[in-house]
Design a protein around this motif. Structure first.
Motif, short mmCIF file in Angstrom:
data_model
loop_
_atom_site.label_atom_id
_atom_site.label_comp_id
_atom_site.label_asym_id
_atom_site.label_seq_id
_atom_site.Cartn_x
_atom_site.Cartn_y
_atom_site.Cartn_z
N ASP A 82 -3.66 -10.19 -5.88
CA ASP A 82 -3.97 -11.25 -4.50
C ASP A 82 -3.39 -12.68 -4.54
OD1 ASP A 82 -4.76 -8.80 -3.85
OD2 ASP A 82 -7.08 -9.28 -4.10
N TRP A 83 -3.66 -13.30 -6.12
CA TRP A 83 -4.08 -14.56 -6.18
C TRP A 83 -1.80 -14.51 -5.82
CZ3 TRP A 83 -0.69 -16.98 -9.66
CH2 TRP A 83 -0.73 -18.89 -9.54
N LEU A 84 -1.09 -13.85 -7.32
CA LEU A 84 0.28 -13.41 -7.06
C LEU A 84 0.89 -13.39 -5.82
CD1 LEU A 84 0.70 -11.56 -10.13
CD2 LEU A 84 1.32 -13.74 -9.51
N GLY A 88 3.64 -16.28 -3.75
CA GLY A 88 4.26 -15.38 -3.53
C GLY A 88 4.56 -15.33 -1.80
N LYS A 89 3.66 -15.07 -1.02
CA LYS A 89 4.10 -15.48 -0.01
C LYS A 89 4.38 -16.78 0.33
CE LYS A 89 1.97 -14.61 4.30
NZ LYS A 89 0.67 -14.25 4.84
N ALA A 90 3.71 -17.62 0.41
CA ALA A 90 4.43 -19.00 0.33
C ALA A 90 5.94 -19.27 -0.16
CB ALA A 90 3.42 -19.85 -0.05
N ALA A 91 6.31 -19.23 -0.91
CA ALA A 91 7.01 -19.14 -1.75
C ALA A 91 8.25 -18.70 -0.88
CB ALA A 91 7.20 -18.63 -3.30
N LEU A 92 8.07 -17.35 -0.53
CA LEU A 92 9.18 -16.46 0.18
C LEU A 92 9.48 -17.19 1.62
CD1 LEU A 92 8.05 -13.28 -0.91
CD2 LEU A 92 10.33 -14.76 -1.38
#
Length: 112
Positions: A82-84, A88-92
């Motif tokens: 969940d943390w990843l 990851g969503k923010a980076a994408l």
């Protein structure tokens, strides 16, 4: 400190543990209460939080001790899926063309 709901509280606590390089064990967690302590047996740190009446707001009620464990690279395992996914969503959202390898390297740089 207050949080909009229990999930936001748990995410913030996990983020703090990863940033400061410690980990915690959850002793109790349900929709209304949460209790955890440091995984280092010699460290007295613990936290208690609960839902405020008639709201979804979660509030830290007890945080009686500071960490005494120091940085021992003990946050290993705190970065769960969940943390990843959140990071990851923010980076994408910033760059949809980032590769998995680049994403991994970015997260390692930011959180190691």
């Amino acid at each position: 400190a207050t949080f909009p709901n229990s999930k936001a509280f748990r995410v913030a606590l996990r983020q703090l543990a990863i940033r400061e390089d410690w980990s915690f064990d959850t002793q109790y967690s349900d929709t209304k209460r949460f209790r955890a302590s440091c995984t280092d047996e010699d460290c007295p740190w613990r936290i208690h939080a609960s839902k405020l009446p008639n709201t979804n707001t979660f509030m830290v009620k007890k945080l009686p001790f500071e960490h005494t464990c120091g940085s021992k690279n003990c946050s290993k395992g705190m970065a769960n899926r969940d943390w990843l996914a959140d990071k990851g969503k923010a980076a994408l959202e910033e760059n949809a063309m980032v590769s998995a390898k680049q994403l991994k390297e970015r997260l390692q740089r930011e959180y190691d």
